[in-house]
Write a protein that holds these residues in place. Structure first.
Motif, PDB file in Angstrom:
ATOM      1  N   PRO A 150       0.830  -1.212   0.000  1.00 35.29           N
ATOM      2  CA  PRO A 150       0.000   0.000   0.000  1.00 35.29           C
ATOM      3  C   PRO A 150       0.864   1.262   0.000  1.00 35.29           C
ATOM      4  O   PRO A 150       2.089   1.181  -0.039  1.00 35.29           O
ATOM      5  CB  PRO A 150      -0.752  -0.137   1.319  1.00 35.29           C
ATOM      6  CG  PRO A 150       0.250  -0.771   2.233  1.00 35.29           C
ATOM      7  CD  PRO A 150       1.119  -1.659   1.381  1.00 35.29           C
ATOM      8  N   LYS A 175       4.427  -5.253  -6.638  1.00 31.46           N
ATOM      9  CA  LYS A 175       3.580  -4.178  -7.146  1.00 31.46           C
ATOM     10  C   LYS A 175       3.327  -3.165  -6.034  1.00 31.46           C
ATOM     11  O   LYS A 175       2.569  -3.416  -5.101  1.00 31.46           O
ATOM     12  CB  LYS A 175       2.233  -4.688  -7.661  1.00 31.46           C
ATOM     13  CG  LYS A 175       1.587  -3.607  -8.530  1.00 31.46           C
ATOM     14  CD  LYS A 175       0.103  -3.732  -8.678  1.00 31.46           C
ATOM     15  CE  LYS A 175      -0.658  -3.166  -7.542  1.00 31.46           C
ATOM     16  NZ  LYS A 175      -0.506  -1.685  -7.353  1.00 31.46           N
ATOM     17  N   GLY A 208      -5.448  -1.690  -9.182  1.00 31.61           N
ATOM     18  CA  GLY A 208      -6.002  -2.992  -8.810  1.00 31.61           C
ATOM     19  C   GLY A 208      -5.896  -4.048  -9.908  1.00 31.61           C
ATOM     20  O   GLY A 208      -5.694  -5.228  -9.605  1.00 31.61           O
ATOM     21  N   THR A 226      -0.207  -6.309   1.905  1.00 34.80           N
ATOM     22  CA  THR A 226      -0.666  -5.388   2.952  1.00 34.80           C
ATOM     23  C   THR A 226      -1.603  -4.388   2.306  1.00 34.80           C
ATOM     24  O   THR A 226      -1.271  -3.797   1.274  1.00 34.80           O
ATOM     25  CB  THR A 226       0.516  -4.648   3.612  1.00 34.80           C
ATOM     26  OG1 THR A 226       1.407  -5.613   4.179  1.00 34.80           O
ATOM     27  CG2 THR A 226       0.026  -3.728   4.732  1.00 34.80           C
ATOM     28  N   THR A 231      -9.601  -5.678  -0.211  1.00 32.87           N
ATOM     29  CA  THR A 231      -8.632  -6.117  -1.221  1.00 32.87           C
ATOM     30  C   THR A 231      -7.924  -7.390  -0.768  1.00 32.87           C
ATOM     31  O   THR A 231      -7.666  -8.285  -1.586  1.00 32.87           O
ATOM     32  CB  THR A 231      -7.624  -4.992  -1.515  1.00 32.87           C
ATOM     33  OG1 THR A 231      -8.355  -3.827  -1.882  1.00 32.87           O
ATOM     34  CG2 THR A 231      -6.706  -5.358  -2.655  1.00 32.87           C
ATOM     35  N   VAL A 235      -7.415 -10.810  -2.876  1.00 29.94           N
ATOM     36  CA  VAL A 235      -6.123 -11.449  -3.150  1.00 29.94           C
ATOM     37  C   VAL A 235      -6.175 -12.929  -2.755  1.00 29.94           C
ATOM     38  O   VAL A 235      -5.724 -13.803  -3.485  1.00 29.94           O
ATOM     39  CB  VAL A 235      -4.985 -10.719  -2.400  1.00 29.94           C
ATOM     40  CG1 VAL A 235      -3.694 -11.520  -2.412  1.00 29.94           C
ATOM     41  CG2 VAL A 235      -4.765  -9.338  -3.021  1.00 29.94           C
ATOM     42  N   GLN A 329      -9.098   9.078  -1.392  1.00 26.85           N
ATOM     43  CA  GLN A 329      -9.131   8.796   0.042  1.00 26.85           C
ATOM     44  C   GLN A 329     -10.002   9.823   0.748  1.00 26.85           C
ATOM     45  O   GLN A 329     -10.765   9.511   1.647  1.00 26.85           O
ATOM     46  CB  GLN A 329      -7.725   8.791   0.624  1.00 26.85           C
ATOM     47  CG  GLN A 329      -6.867   7.634   0.164  1.00 26.85           C
ATOM     48  CD  GLN A 329      -7.511   6.286   0.420  1.00 26.85           C
ATOM     49  OE1 GLN A 329      -7.827   5.545  -0.510  1.00 26.85           O
ATOM     50  NE2 GLN A 329      -7.755   5.964   1.680  1.00 26.85           N
TER      51      GLN A 329
HETATM   52  P1  ADP Z   1      -5.214   1.147  -0.074  1.00 25.23           P
HETATM   53  O1  ADP Z   1      -5.092   1.687  -1.470  1.00 25.23           O
HETATM   54  O2  ADP Z   1      -6.264   1.790   0.741  1.00 25.23           O
HETATM   55  O3  ADP Z   1      -3.900   0.926   0.603  1.00 25.23           O
HETATM   56  P2  ADP Z   1      -5.845  -1.393  -1.200  1.00 25.23           P
HETATM   57  O4  ADP Z   1      -6.034  -2.630  -0.417  1.00 25.23           O
HETATM   58  O5  ADP Z   1      -6.846  -1.011  -2.196  1.00 25.23           O
HETATM   59  O6  ADP Z   1      -5.732  -0.308  -0.112  1.00 25.23           O
HETATM   60  O7  ADP Z   1      -4.426  -1.407  -1.911  1.00 25.23           O
HETATM   61  C1  ADP Z   1      -3.317  -2.154  -1.475  1.00 25.23           C
HETATM   62  C2  ADP Z   1      -2.576  -2.681  -2.689  1.00 25.23           C
HETATM   63  O8  ADP Z   1      -3.395  -3.658  -3.338  1.00 25.23           O
HETATM   64  C3  ADP Z   1      -2.267  -1.636  -3.740  1.00 25.23           C
HETATM   65  O9  ADP Z   1      -0.999  -1.918  -4.314  1.00 25.23           O
HETATM   66  C4  ADP Z   1      -3.386  -1.836  -4.739  1.00 25.23           C
HETATM   67  O10 ADP Z   1      -3.081  -1.383  -6.043  1.00 25.23           O
HETATM   68  C5  ADP Z   1      -3.525  -3.349  -4.712  1.00 25.23           C
HETATM   69  N1  ADP Z   1      -4.822  -3.858  -5.205  1.00 25.23           N
HETATM   70  C6  ADP Z   1      -5.996  -3.207  -5.345  1.00 25.23           C
HETATM   71  N2  ADP Z   1      -6.963  -4.036  -5.807  1.00 25.23           N
HETATM   72  C7  ADP Z   1      -6.376  -5.254  -5.944  1.00 25.23           C
HETATM   73  C8  ADP Z   1      -6.847  -6.555  -6.370  1.00 25.23           C
HETATM   74  N3  ADP Z   1      -8.095  -6.771  -6.728  1.00 25.23           N
HETATM   75  N4  ADP Z   1      -5.951  -7.573  -6.370  1.00 25.23           N
HETATM   76  C9  ADP Z   1      -4.683  -7.393  -5.981  1.00 25.23           C
HETATM   77  N5  ADP Z   1      -4.184  -6.199  -5.581  1.00 25.23           N
HETATM   78  C10 ADP Z   1      -5.012  -5.139  -5.565  1.00 25.23           C
END
Ligand code: ADP
Length: 478
Positions: A150, A175, A208, A226, A231, A235, A329
């Protein structure tokens, strides 16, 4: 004049450009910094996984000393560059300069810690029940590890996944968040100069969609994530069968303030936990559970303390609270606070009537909140907290354990008995006595229970459990 930074993926030691798919701007100041980058697709994920697979072999061939040296070099480079990287984090994510620099130094120390762990990956040997035979246990690399991170700790969280992964002989496809990719790119540049084999760490950019493509890819052995609860659940569902998954997600963390607490310290703990870093820490305090014997005095003191806080440009060293990290946010927090206000609740300070510019959101505190209210059950990832008034220790513990999360919990008390009882009865992975719920060391295990976490602990020596496979060999000399 806005500075624009255009980013690329990094696969097998090469930059891979693509058309711009996301954008991040300095959330505190208009016209300062604009970052854009491409989105990885399944084909690029497959390339990165192949590169990482080849790197696992190269990392093993290079040996543990080369690996330890490379990790130590990354640590030194981060430490030497803390001012420049700290400023970049402040401009990219809105984190205050002091916190940003501190985070870079913490990342440096994490790499340093795991440089040492590379050489300390000791196994075990014991006698077998079969005469003449012995049993050995070794901790071998898992293989290719996907790291999805994150933006709220844009360099420390990647460090505490990448450093142990490498220390124990794995290669990484990482990522970073689309909100903190420039910081990710800066870390990649330092890793690339460390002497590790090409492809040891590959960085894929995007939102995402890229994260989903990575978490469902073939050839991944483990995923460490994390981020948010929603999300994290995605995962887990995307991951192929037999892929090891480690999830660190949110919490609706509670801080208990008993009637015998040191008032000044309790106020400091509550204000730090609830409002510093603009509440954007997974260990932030959302619920302040206060004994009625001290509640009125405590709430007044919190109000007075918050009124002294300097909210402003994160690049100004005097700033204590910066903005939220991105417009999305702010929209999310505003919507959640709006929902709370729609139930009739009025904040003691902050809230929707205290609107601020850019991505700033005023510290917001609700009083007389009940455990069954939204504020008691759902995470708000911003500077928003509630006061939950209770009578006595047992009621405080009941309120503390009153939702499905269990990341961090705290208590302010001078009673040794209550501190000990708290540690026994609080359902959380991180327990704080007379300290804020947020703020942890890098050499101690980190993680939660219940809906907050899945899989083994991160950080410290405990990190080895996730990043290695135990191999048990039986042998009998003939
Ligand atoms: P935030 O952005 O509030 O930290 P997220 O859980 O959305 O919370 O993001 C955490 C990480 O997960 C980021 O790198 C985001 O791009 C990634 N992410 C968002 N959606 C998905 C998904 N469906 N599968 C895997 N990773 C994702």
């Amino acid at each position: 004049m806005t500075e624009t930074i255009t980013l690329s993926h990094h696969v097998a030691g090469r930059a891979v450009a693509g058309s711009a798919a996301f954008e991040q701007r300095n959330p505190a100041v208009a016209d300062d910094l604009r970052i854009e980058g491409p989105e990885a697709d399944a084909a690029l994920v497959a390339e990165a996984v192949t590169a990482a697979r080849a790197a696992v072999t190269a990392i093993e061939a290079a040996g543990i000393e080369a690996r330890a040296d490379a990790l130590a070099r990354i640590g030194r480079a981060l430490m030497a560059d803390a001012d420049r990287l700290g400023l970049l984090i402040a401009r990219e994510t809105g984190k205050t300069l002091g916190d940003s620099k501190g985070e870079v130094m913490r990342a440096a120390r994490i790499f340093d810690f795991f440089a040492g762990e590379t050489l300390r990956n000791v196994g075990e040997r014991f006698a077998s029940t079969r005469p003449g035979a012995t049993v050995e246990v070794e901790y071998a690399a898992v293989g290719v590890v996907a790291a999805i991170t994150p933006w709220n700790f844009p360099i420390a969280i990647p460090a505490w996944k990448i450093a142990p992964a490498l220390a124990f002989g794995n290669a990484v496809v990482w990522k970073p968040s689309e909100i903190s990719s420039a910081t990710g790119d800066a870390l990649m540049a330092i890793i690339a100069a460390s002497g590790l084999p090409a492809g040891s760490v590959n960085m894929l950019l995007g939102a995402g969609g890229a994260g989903k493509a990575l978490s469902e890819a073939d050839g991944i052995d483990a995923i460490s994530f994390t981020g948010s609860v929603a999300t994290g659940d995605r995962v887990r569902l995307s991951a192929r069968r037999n892929v090891r998954v480690q999830l660190e997600m949110g919490g609706v963390n509670g801080l208990i303030v008993l009637a015998d607490a040191d008032l000044d310290n309790a106020v400091d703990c509550a204000v730090n936990g609830a409002f510093f870093a603009a509440g954007q820490r997974c260990t932030a305090t959302s619920r302040i559970i206060v004994d009625n014997g001290i509640a009125d005095r405590f709430v007044e003191a919190v109000r007075a303390k918050v009124a002294t806080l300097k909210i402003g440009d994160p690049r100004d060293p005097a700033t204590q609270i910066g903005p939220l990290a991105a417009p999305r946010q702010k929209e999310l927090i505003a919507r959640q606070v709006g929902d709370v206000e729609a139930t009739g609740a009025r904040p003691l300070f902050g809230g929707s009537e205290a609107a601020m510019e850019q991505c700033f959101y005023a510290p917001t505190l609700f009083d007389h909140v009940a455990t069954s209210d939204a504020l008691g059950q759902e995470e708000i990832f911003g500077p928003v907290a509630g006061i939950f008034r209770v009578d006595g220790f047992d009621a405080a513990i009941e309120a503390l354990n009153g939702n499905r999360f269990g990341l961090s919990a705290g208590i302010c008390t001078r009673s040794l008995l209550h501190a000990e009882e708290f540690k026994r009865r609080a359902r959380a992975g991180m327990l704080m006595v007379n300290l804020p719920t947020a703020g942890v060391d890098y050499h101690a295990p980190f993680g939660g229970t219940a809906a907050s976490s899945l899989g083994p602990r991160e950080q410290g020596r405990a990190a080895r459990t996730f990043y290695t496979i135990m191999k048990t060999s039986y042998q009998k000399p003939l």
